[in-house]
Scaffold this motif. Sequence first.
Motif, PDB file in Angstrom:
ATOM      1  N   SER A 122       0.818  -1.214   0.000  1.00 38.60           N
ATOM      2  CA  SER A 122       0.000   0.000   0.000  1.00 38.60           C
ATOM      3  C   SER A 122       0.847   1.258   0.000  1.00 38.60           C
ATOM      4  O   SER A 122       0.322   2.361   0.164  1.00 38.60           O
ATOM      5  CB  SER A 122      -0.924   0.005   1.230  1.00 38.60           C
ATOM      6  OG  SER A 122      -0.156   0.009   2.421  1.00 38.60           O
ATOM      7  N   GLU A 125      -0.148   4.864  -1.664  1.00 35.21           N
ATOM      8  CA  GLU A 125      -1.570   4.819  -1.991  1.00 35.21           C
ATOM      9  C   GLU A 125      -2.195   6.222  -1.998  1.00 35.21           C
ATOM     10  O   GLU A 125      -2.986   6.548  -2.884  1.00 35.21           O
ATOM     11  CB  GLU A 125      -2.306   3.918  -0.997  1.00 35.21           C
ATOM     12  CG  GLU A 125      -3.793   3.741  -1.291  1.00 35.21           C
ATOM     13  CD  GLU A 125      -4.076   3.051  -2.620  1.00 35.21           C
ATOM     14  OE1 GLU A 125      -5.233   3.086  -3.070  1.00 35.21           O
ATOM     15  OE2 GLU A 125      -3.135   2.478  -3.213  1.00 35.21           O
ATOM     16  N   ASP A 126      -1.832   7.062  -1.031  1.00 33.80           N
ATOM     17  CA  ASP A 126      -2.386   8.426  -0.992  1.00 33.80           C
ATOM     18  C   ASP A 126      -1.979   9.206  -2.237  1.00 33.80           C
ATOM     19  O   ASP A 126      -2.795   9.914  -2.845  1.00 33.80           O
ATOM     20  CB  ASP A 126      -1.899   9.160   0.263  1.00 33.80           C
ATOM     21  CG  ASP A 126      -2.515   8.593   1.534  1.00 33.80           C
ATOM     22  OD1 ASP A 126      -3.549   7.895   1.425  1.00 33.80           O
ATOM     23  OD2 ASP A 126      -1.970   8.848   2.622  1.00 33.80           O
ATOM     24  N   GLU A 127      -0.702   9.084  -2.604  1.00 29.49           N
ATOM     25  CA  GLU A 127      -0.209   9.782  -3.798  1.00 29.49           C
ATOM     26  C   GLU A 127      -0.900   9.246  -5.055  1.00 29.49           C
ATOM     27  O   GLU A 127      -1.211  10.002  -5.982  1.00 29.49           O
ATOM     28  CB  GLU A 127       1.311   9.613  -3.913  1.00 29.49           C
ATOM     29  CG  GLU A 127       2.114  10.363  -2.876  1.00 29.49           C
ATOM     30  CD  GLU A 127       2.231   9.611  -1.559  1.00 29.49           C
ATOM     31  OE1 GLU A 127       2.928  10.116  -0.670  1.00 29.49           O
ATOM     32  OE2 GLU A 127       1.635   8.514  -1.430  1.00 29.49           O
ATOM     33  N   ARG A 128      -1.126   7.933  -5.082  1.00 30.48           N
ATOM     34  CA  ARG A 128      -1.796   7.332  -6.245  1.00 30.48           C
ATOM     35  C   ARG A 128      -3.212   7.860  -6.402  1.00 30.48           C
ATOM     36  O   ARG A 128      -3.658   8.179  -7.512  1.00 30.48           O
ATOM     37  CB  ARG A 128      -1.832   5.807  -6.100  1.00 30.48           C
ATOM     38  CG  ARG A 128      -2.406   5.086  -7.336  1.00 30.48           C
ATOM     39  CD  ARG A 128      -2.660   3.617  -7.057  1.00 30.48           C
ATOM     40  NE  ARG A 128      -3.770   3.437  -6.124  1.00 30.48           N
ATOM     41  CZ  ARG A 128      -5.068   3.520  -6.484  1.00 30.48           C
ATOM     42  NH1 ARG A 128      -5.394   3.802  -7.733  1.00 30.48           N
ATOM     43  NH2 ARG A 128      -6.005   3.342  -5.573  1.00 30.48           N
ATOM     44  N   LEU A 129      -3.928   7.959  -5.277  1.00 26.96           N
ATOM     45  CA  LEU A 129      -5.309   8.439  -5.336  1.00 26.96           C
ATOM     46  C   LEU A 129      -5.361   9.888  -5.801  1.00 26.96           C
ATOM     47  O   LEU A 129      -6.244  10.280  -6.584  1.00 26.96           O
ATOM     48  CB  LEU A 129      -5.967   8.304  -3.957  1.00 26.96           C
ATOM     49  CG  LEU A 129      -6.239   6.867  -3.489  1.00 26.96           C
ATOM     50  CD1 LEU A 129      -6.744   6.854  -2.059  1.00 26.96           C
ATOM     51  CD2 LEU A 129      -7.239   6.178  -4.422  1.00 26.96           C
ATOM     52  N   GLN A 130      -4.410  10.683  -5.312  1.00 24.43           N
ATOM     53  CA  GLN A 130      -4.375  12.088  -5.733  1.00 24.43           C
ATOM     54  C   GLN A 130      -4.075  12.198  -7.223  1.00 24.43           C
ATOM     55  O   GLN A 130      -4.707  12.978  -7.942  1.00 24.43           O
ATOM     56  CB  GLN A 130      -3.321  12.842  -4.920  1.00 24.43           C
ATOM     57  CG  GLN A 130      -3.358  14.363  -5.133  1.00 24.43           C
ATOM     58  CD  GLN A 130      -2.514  15.103  -4.120  1.00 24.43           C
ATOM     59  OE1 GLN A 130      -1.779  14.494  -3.360  1.00 24.43           O
ATOM     60  NE2 GLN A 130      -2.622  16.415  -4.102  1.00 24.43           N
ATOM     61  N   GLU A 209       2.539  15.530  -9.183  1.00 27.54           N
ATOM     62  CA  GLU A 209       1.933  14.446  -8.408  1.00 27.54           C
ATOM     63  C   GLU A 209       2.513  13.095  -8.810  1.00 27.54           C
ATOM     64  O   GLU A 209       2.697  12.214  -7.961  1.00 27.54           O
ATOM     65  CB  GLU A 209       0.415  14.456  -8.597  1.00 27.54           C
ATOM     66  CG  GLU A 209      -0.252  15.679  -7.976  1.00 27.54           C
ATOM     67  CD  GLU A 209      -1.732  15.755  -8.287  1.00 27.54           C
ATOM     68  OE1 GLU A 209      -2.404  16.626  -7.712  1.00 27.54           O
ATOM     69  OE2 GLU A 209      -2.217  14.956  -9.118  1.00 27.54           O
TER      70      GLU A 209
END
Length: 280
Positions: A122, A125-130, A209
């Motif tokens: 994981s 994951e935060d960067e991927r969602l952004q 990003e």
Amino acid sequence: CVQSTGRHGGLAEINARLPELDALMAKVVDYLNQAEGMLAEEELADSQCRSRWGEKYKCAPSKELNGEYRAELRNKKTMLSKVQTDHRHILLTLDGARAAIDNLKWNREQLAAQVPDGGSSSVGEDERLQLAGSLRELGELIIAREALIDELTSMAEKVDVKGALVRAGGVAHKEEVFSHESQAIDAKRAEVQASIAAQGELMARIKRENDLFNAAKSSDGANNEREKRLRNLSDAVNAFETIMSDIKHATLTLNELERKVETFKNDVSGYIVAREMARE
């Protein structure tokens, strides 16, 4: 997205559209060259008459009368130059993405073979969602611009310059008519240009990003190759959609410019005939 791009023609569709742009541009250049040539010939004829007849030659000097047409010719050339710049940008973008876009013709099995399985980490994951949110925003922006371009095309097709000139009282009112007829089109074109500018800002944000996402994932070797392949496919899809949108916009602009330049060339032709009759 990849298979949708393939269904929309992929690289073959781009290659089919580009010659249409070239043909339109050549037509506009030819009209402008004809108008400029007629003005030059008229000025030469005026100069020869003055040299031959001196004070007996009473026609107004061409330099005084041709100024309006010369100014309009420069204006049309400036408009053409902007489209030519956009055309060069399209070709440069295509040169950098041609091979990647060509790979979008792969079927599902071929695509799966090109994208290896990754780990279940994981990390990032935060960067991927952004990043995913920004990519969705880019897709929505491009779709919205396609709708704007379709509206602009419809508006341009409905313009009836000849009818408007007749209703306004003739060619003498052409500037007023052109201004009125182009107001709504210019406003819609401004929306398209604003969308293009917004896309540039969004692409810069996506790059930032993406860099953050890659940095977060760099410690997860199991996913690195998969992410790289997926990123390459995503870049290819984005490049295709951007190029196609730019081609459609350039084609629409050239179609409209062609109509304006043809009208201008005909105006110059009528003016030249009037000058020749005055000299006779």
